[in-house]
Design an enzyme around this catalytic site. Structure first.
Site, PDB file in Angstrom:
ATOM      1  N   THR A   8       4.070   2.731   5.687  1.00  0.00           N
ATOM      2  CA  THR A   8       2.691   2.248   5.785  1.00  0.00           C
ATOM      3  C   THR A   8       1.919   3.143   6.734  1.00  0.00           C
ATOM      4  OG1 THR A   8       1.279   0.466   6.635  1.00  0.00           O
ATOM      5  CG2 THR A   8       3.508   0.568   7.503  1.00  0.00           C
TER       6      THR A   8
ATOM      7  N   ARG B 201       1.025  -5.176  -5.831  1.00  0.00           N
ATOM      8  CA  ARG B 201       1.199  -6.428  -5.097  1.00  0.00           C
ATOM      9  C   ARG B 201       1.552  -7.517  -6.110  1.00  0.00           C
ATOM     10  NH1 ARG B 201      -0.338  -4.976  -0.118  1.00  0.00           N
ATOM     11  NH2 ARG B 201      -1.947  -3.369   0.085  1.00  0.00           N
TER      12      ARG B 201
ATOM     13  N   ARG C 156      -5.890  -1.899   9.091  1.00  0.00           N
ATOM     14  CA  ARG C 156      -5.902  -3.365   9.143  1.00  0.00           C
ATOM     15  C   ARG C 156      -6.204  -3.836  10.570  1.00  0.00           C
ATOM     16  NH1 ARG C 156      -1.019  -6.250   6.219  1.00  0.00           N
ATOM     17  NH2 ARG C 156       0.147  -5.075   7.775  1.00  0.00           N
TER      18      ARG C 156
ATOM     19  N   ASP D 199      -0.478   2.263   8.513  1.00  0.00           N
ATOM     20  CA  ASP D 199      -1.054   1.473   9.597  1.00  0.00           C
ATOM     21  C   ASP D 199      -0.302   1.598  10.919  1.00  0.00           C
ATOM     22  OD1 ASP D 199      -2.838   0.600   7.685  1.00  0.00           O
ATOM     23  OD2 ASP D 199      -1.771  -1.267   7.296  1.00  0.00           O
TER      24      ASP D 199
ATOM     25  N   ASP E  99       1.874  -0.364  12.111  1.00  0.00           N
ATOM     26  CA  ASP E  99       1.720  -1.687  12.723  1.00  0.00           C
ATOM     27  C   ASP E  99       3.015  -2.475  12.818  1.00  0.00           C
ATOM     28  OD1 ASP E  99       2.008  -2.039  10.008  1.00  0.00           O
ATOM     29  OD2 ASP E  99       0.338  -3.439   9.789  1.00  0.00           O
TER      30      ASP E  99
ATOM     31  N   GLY F 203       0.825  -1.205   0.000  1.00  0.00           N
ATOM     32  CA  GLY F 203       0.000   0.000   0.000  1.00  0.00           C
ATOM     33  C   GLY F 203       0.859   1.255   0.000  1.00  0.00           C
TER      34      GLY F 203
ATOM     35  N   ASP G 146       4.963  -4.770   6.347  1.00  0.00           N
ATOM     36  CA  ASP G 146       5.480  -6.086   6.727  1.00  0.00           C
ATOM     37  C   ASP G 146       5.567  -7.046   5.544  1.00  0.00           C
ATOM     38  OD1 ASP G 146       2.735  -6.302   6.492  1.00  0.00           O
ATOM     39  OD2 ASP G 146       2.466  -7.543   8.268  1.00  0.00           O
TER      40      ASP G 146
END
Length: 319
Positions: free
Chosen positions: A125, A72, A171, A127, A129, A11, A103
């Site tokens: 990212t 992707r 996510r 996120d 995360d 992303g 990740d």
């Protein structure tokens, strides 16, 4: 070391261009040839490579997205795909690759490292995360985008005396919801890391209504569930009118904040320096405002700790 390549994968996130700029200019400053791989690992497999110079990254620090594009690539997860990537790396004689992403991108870099390719990862990212780093590139911009949406939605929610549920990305991480919810004064923040029930949300709404409060903002992280389903459940239980706003990809775009531009610049430059120092299989990040690097295996194994102190503060301030 003579030739360095850079790619963005997964992303997109605001600040990726600033990181690319830092990689290119730090490489050139150190007398290296630098190449851009378009469309992530998909481009690596198919040899979609261009040589970059100072002009290639002029006037991009303020732009969202990624000039190298991203995609992707399921083929890269196969042995045949990995071998195709190795072939391209050999053809272009890349001595090292800087990979920018989350990740999934890092897992791809780890596979290349196992096959002798020197890679350094840069966390890009929204996120936030990745546990080894306090912040990832794009997170701060995404939070500010959500905050702007909260401010606008609150205006109309107040005017019509309604409840609004705003669904945000992340996510399985609730960081965007938490940070934006605290900054935006959301009445309820629902995240994957903390159990909740619809009854708890309804009780808070009714308590607010009983003291004269006729509007509320509920922030829902996408990893919990769908905002539309929660809205229907609230309406069925207490009959209050609920509106849903799903921000979606709006959160991934936009000009990066100063924080993200500076973070991306520091991390991109650090990645090149790590390659020049002979490092491989490392990922760069920020911890306690210091730029650090961590073993890629260790970084991927770390579990993200949710900031419960901040979550509790948000609950206290939203009474």
């Amino acid at each position: 070391m003579k030739n360095i390549a850079v790619l963005t994968s997964g992303g997109d996130s605001p600040g990726m261009n600033a990181a690319i700029r830092a990689v290119v200019r730090t490489s050139i400053y150190n007398g290296l040839n630098v190449y851009g791989i378009k469309r992530g690992y998909n481009g690596l497999i198919h040899g979609d490579v261009m040589e970059m110079n100072l002009s290639s990254v002029a006037d991009i620090i303020h732009r969202g997205g990624t000039i190298l594009r991203t995609a992707r690539c399921e083929e890269f997860q196969t042995e045949d795909g990995l071998q195709k990537a190795i072939n391209i790396i050999d053809i272009f004689d890349f001595d090292g690759i800087v990979v920018i992403g989350g990740d999934g991108t890092f897992k791809g870099a780890r596979e290349l490292c196992k096959r002798g390719v020197r890679c350094i990862g840069v966390p890009g990212t929204i996120d936030n995360d990745l546990a080894y780093t306090d912040y990832t590139i794009g997170f701060d911009t995404a939070v500010n985008t959500v905050l702007d949406a909260i401010n606008k939605i609150r205006d109309t929610t107040t005017s019509h005396e309604r409840i609004s549920i705003i669904e945000v990305m992340g996510r399985n991480s609730g960081d965007i919801a938490l940070y934006a919810g605290l900054a935006g004064g959301a009445e309820s923040i629902i995240v994957p890391e903390v159990d909740y029930t619809c009854d708890d949300v309804c009780k808070k709404l009714l308590q607010g209504k009983n003291r004269g409060k006729l509007h509320s903002i509920i922030l829902l992280a996408e990893g919990v569930g769908k905002a539309t389903e929660l809205a229907e459940e609230i309406h069925s239980k207490i009959g209050m009118e609920v509106r849903v706003t799903i921000l979606g990809y709006l959160q991934r775009g936009g000009s990066p904040t100063a924080f993200d531009r500076i973070l991306a610049s520091r991390l991109g430059s650090k990645a090149v320096e790590a390659l020049l120092d002979g490092e491989s299989g490392r990922v760069v990040g920020i911890r306690d405002n210091k730029i650090i690097d961590e073993d890629i295996d260790k970084a991927l194994e770390m579990k993200k700790n949710f900031n419960m102190d901040m979550y509790k503060l948000a609950k206290i301030l939203s009474i």
